[in-house]
Design an enzyme around this catalytic site. Structure first.
Site, PDB file in Angstrom:
ATOM      1  N   GLN B 125       0.830  -1.197   0.000  1.00 49.83           N
ATOM      2  CA  GLN B 125       0.000   0.000   0.000  1.00 49.83           C
ATOM      3  C   GLN B 125       0.867   1.250   0.000  1.00 49.83           C
ATOM      4  OE1 GLN B 125      -2.554   1.046   3.510  1.00 49.83           O
ATOM      5  NE2 GLN B 125      -4.224   0.614   2.087  1.00 49.83           N
ATOM      6  N   GLY B 126       0.530   2.205  -0.860  1.00 53.63           N
ATOM      7  CA  GLY B 126       1.245   3.488  -0.877  1.00 53.63           C
ATOM      8  C   GLY B 126       0.259   4.601  -0.567  1.00 53.63           C
ATOM      9  N   SER B 128       0.093   6.357   3.121  1.00 54.48           N
ATOM     10  CA  SER B 128       0.626   7.326   4.080  1.00 54.48           C
ATOM     11  C   SER B 128       1.870   8.027   3.554  1.00 54.48           C
ATOM     12  CB  SER B 128       0.994   6.620   5.398  1.00 54.48           C
ATOM     13  OG  SER B 128      -0.159   6.104   6.015  1.00 54.48           O
ATOM     14  N   SER B 160       4.217  -1.538   4.542  1.00 53.09           N
ATOM     15  CA  SER B 160       4.578  -2.903   4.921  1.00 53.09           C
ATOM     16  C   SER B 160       4.808  -3.734   3.670  1.00 53.09           C
ATOM     17  CB  SER B 160       3.455  -3.535   5.748  1.00 53.09           C
ATOM     18  OG  SER B 160       3.302  -2.829   6.947  1.00 53.09           O
ATOM     19  N   GLU B 243     -14.969  -5.663   3.614  1.00 49.58           N
ATOM     20  CA  GLU B 243     -14.648  -6.511   4.758  1.00 49.58           C
ATOM     21  C   GLU B 243     -15.781  -6.415   5.782  1.00 49.58           C
ATOM     22  OE1 GLU B 243     -13.899  -8.804   7.337  1.00 49.58           O
ATOM     23  OE2 GLU B 243     -12.653  -8.890   5.564  1.00 49.58           O
ATOM     24  N   GLU B 378      -7.051   6.561  17.945  1.00 48.35           N
ATOM     25  CA  GLU B 378      -7.659   7.891  18.062  1.00 48.35           C
ATOM     26  C   GLU B 378      -8.614   8.149  16.893  1.00 48.35           C
ATOM     27  OE1 GLU B 378      -4.426   7.204  18.554  1.00 48.35           O
ATOM     28  OE2 GLU B 378      -4.466   7.500  20.722  1.00 48.35           O
TER      29      GLU B 378
END
Lengths: 343, 396
Positions: B125-126, B128, B160, B243, B378
């Site tokens: 995943q790209g 953040s 990751s 999901e 949060e």
């Protein structure tokens, strides 16, 4: 596999909620003025006619023929309005009488002529000849009580409350619930429902959990409503994460406690091996969540929460009271560590 | 309300159980990144060849198309069998693939989906960036549309498996002047494209699959845009409903095993007074609470799946399970350190690839991945406050 109420179950929830809204609204505590609540004979009889006390008792034994699942949903509604704990003790007492074939006592319970009070042993009680009970007890809702319900690991016992002699009236942490200290000296047991013959221990835990779950939901709703309406620094306080996040935690707590209540009710109802574990887990999660949520609700209400003009204080006191019924957290710890969880 | 499984479902359970008993590998997951990738894609290949790839994917895209109840059964049996975790196949199977199913063109689907299912391509995943974490829409990684391709320049972080991935779901800013959530585009990025530099970022646990990715004039063909240019935010959010809570059942059951192992540890480890730690009333209380909460977590999942069976549109309740699960796991590992007492200073030798489990110290250090990754606790509390409880939103 379905953990949500079906139409019939939803109807029980809705009917109960609407009855409570008109007959036992939270606003009644303002009229009680800090005195113990004692339900009138009229309302008690009406409740009996609604079939609450026999809801989970098989029809063959005089009951309505629903199950622990429906009882749990009904009692959860009672929890929301802080209905007197004696209602649940009477429901459990009716089951004891019915399953012990104490027909007269059963019929009187179902007819609304019996009021059962929770009796919480102050130390280990002793059993004499014929199973007679001696010991010191905290009795909740003693006013008008005809019988006492004694619960321990061995099962549930019903004892006649009349003629107990001098009961010492105490002031309860929860001033809306009466409390007396009662000394029993060889009191005879009218019905003893052995744990094992029935899952009475798990059932009692579960129904107190149901009261606690209702209470968790009521405190969550109370806090959220207040956070939406109370304005400080020019904004509703629910905008601030310092208020929003505790509300979110209350919502998560409700979800966990309610889910576990439903799961446990089905496991116990179906007689699966992990019934006691699931019911104990339900009680522990519900009690911890109820106390924490009630405390947070007071905090969110600020100065108003500290007064008796708002309801927030009622939930704190009742949560602690329910925490000690049908297994305190310390007792539950022992059960949870001894029972094997399912895998 | 019932806990019953139909005759067909029970037969399905037996079939799953028998197949897993026969096929779950005995070998442990290798310690190095490449070895772990090889192991995980080989397992995915085995699943594929036996008809178990993409259990929640629709059959028209090569998935198993299992019902929610069958998915529960699959994941329960999967955990009981001790089958390998999804590892580097996570993004492909559970995020990138489902996004393609929801939003991609037929050509894109036909090329990528079978490769994901067969274990031939690993996705990362790209999303953040250094300045776009919880505030994801603040992302700045630029892509200029140059006719038949886009030129990407910028940086992504906390990726990751970036070091072993073949493709990346990449969010870029294509219109710097548009409103924050507009002007974003979702791209399929080939990780072998010239101009990409991948650096491992050491984590507090010590594993090396956590990466930052730098892009300098990386050419990405225009065909790799999924959805429309500047419509990437919607594409990125399209998987939120995919999901419905079943995929976490296996992880939750593993957490239950961790708590049972923790009880064992507390029986075997002496406390300060020499008696077993479990006889310490504080530790006993916390352990009992953990057991109860693990049961409640499972119940929450079944309730949320029950909701999913009635309503095709998912609510925001999944955030509650995520929050409860991640913090519960963290409490379990925190308690393990209390039980270990002064012994907690000594690390166990690394056995196999890091995967939490009963490597208490690494489990504890790694537990922050769950409370930070996939939306911090949060952010979960904001979502619950705003969308479940309807509290007024801060103007952000």
């Amino acid at each position: 596999m379905d953990l949500l109420p079906d139409e019939e179950q939803q109807a029980i929830i809705d009917q109960t909620a609407s009855f409570l809204e008109s007959e036992l609204p939270l606003a009644r505590f303002h009229e009680l003025g800090g005195q113990p609540e004692e339900l009138s004979d009229e309302i008690w009889k009406t409740i009996a006619k609604l079939g609450w006390f026999g809801l989970g008792i098989p029809e063959a034994q005089g009951g309505v023929g629903f199950t622990l699942a429906e009882e749990s949903l009904l009692v959860r509604e009672l929890g929301r309005v802080l209905a007197p704990p004696t209602l649940v003790a009477t429901l459990l007492g009716a089951r004891c009488a019915a399953l012990c074939d104490a027909v007269a006592l059963r019929d009187a319970s179902l007819a609304g002529e019996v009021r059962v009070a929770w009796a919480q042993s102050r130390d280990e009680f002793s059993l004499g000849p014929g199973g007679a009970v001696s010991g010191r007890f905290h009795v909740f809702d003693p006013g008008g009580a005809t019988h006492l319900l004694l619960l321990d690991a061995s099962g549930a016992r019903l004892i006649e409350a009349r003629g107990l002699g001098e009961a010492r009236v105490l002031e309860c942490l929860d001033e809306s619930v009466g409390l007396a200290e009662v000394e029993l000296d060889g009191a005879s047991v009218l019905a003893f429902l052995e744990n094992g013959a029935d899952s009475i221990r798990a059932r009692a835990s579960l129904l107190v959990s149901a009261l606690l779950v209702g209470q968790c939901e009521a405190t969550r709703d109370d806090a959220v409503a207040y956070a939406k309406e109370r304005v400080q620094f020019g904004k509703p306080i629910g905008v601030f994460q310092a208020v929003k996040h505790p509300c979110a935690d209350m919502a998560v707590g409700c979800e966990a406690a309610l889910s576990q209540l439903v799961m446990a009710a089905l496991v116990v109802r179906d007689g699966l091996a992990d019934g006691l574990f699931q019911a104990t887990a339900a009680k522990l999660v519900a009690a911890r969540t109820a106390v924490k949520s009630a405390e947070r609700n007071v905090q969110i209400h600020g100065g108003y929460g500290f007064t008796t003009e708002y309801d927030a204080h009622l939930f704190v006191k009742r949560a602690h009271l329910l925490d000690v019924l049908a297994g305190s957290q310390r007792e539950l710890t022992q059960v949870l560590l001894a029972e094997k969880p399912p895998h | 309300m019932d806990l019953d499984y139909s005759q067909e479902d029970q037969q399905f359970r037996k079939r799953v159980h028998d197949w897993l008993a026969e096929n779950v590998p005995d070998e442990a997951l290798p310690n190095d990144s490449q070895g772990a990738r090889d192991y995980e894609v080989a397992w995915q290949r085995t699943l594929y060849e036996n008809g178990w790839a993409g259990i929640s994917w629709p059959t028209e895209y090569g998935g198993c198309g299992l019902s929610l109840v069958e998915q529960i059964i699959w994941h329960e049996e999967y955990a009981r069998a001790g089958a390998p975790g999804v590892g580097c196949n996570f993004v492909g199977l559970n995020h990138g693939g489902p996004t393609l199913i929801a939003c991609a063109s037929e050509e894109q689907k036909a090329f990528h989906l079978p490769r994901i299912l067969r274990g031939e391509s690993v996705w990362c995943q790209g999303f953040s960036e250094p300045d776009a974490g919880s505030d994801l829409a603040n992302l700045k990684c630029r892509a200029e549309v140059m006719g038949d391709h886009l030129l990407v320049t910028g940086q992504k972080i906390w990726t990751s498996y970036g070091n072993v991935a073949d493709y990346q779901e990449l969010l870029v800013r294509t219109d710097p002047d548009a409103a924050k959530h507009g002007g974003i585009t979702w791209l399929i990025c080939d990780m072998r494209s010239p101009g990409i530099e991948i650096r491992s970022i050491p984590t507090m646990v010590g594993e090396s699959d956590f990466c930052e990715v730098f892009y300098e004039n990386v050419r990405i063909p225009i065909e790799n845009v999924v959805g429309e240019i500047n419509d990437g935010w919607r594409v990125a959010m399209s998987t939120l409903g995919f999901e419905r809570g079943t995929a976490f059942i296996a992880q939750q059951m593993r957490l239950s095993e961790v708590v049972e192992a923790l009880a064992e540890l507390a029986r075997d480890t002496p406390g300060a007074d020499g008696r077993p730690a479990i006889e310490d009333s504080e530790i006993a209380g916390k352990l009992a609470t953990l057991r109860a909460e693990v049961a409640a977590l499972r119940s929450m999942t079944y309730v949320s799946i029950s909701r999913a069976m009635r309503s095709p549109v998912p609510g925001p309740e999944g955030s509650m399970t995520k929050l409860f699960f991640s913090e519960l796991g963290q409490r379990a590992y925190q308690l393990s350190l209390e039980v270990l007492g002064t012994g907690k200073v000594e690390r166990a030798p690394l056995s196999g690839h890091w995967g939490g489990g009963t490597d208490w110290l690494r489990g504890y250090l790694g537990s922050f991945a769950a409370t930070i990754g996939g939306g911090t606790s949060e952010i979960m509390r904001n979502i619950i406050g705003d969308r479940v409880l309807g509290l007024p939103r801060d103007r952000r």
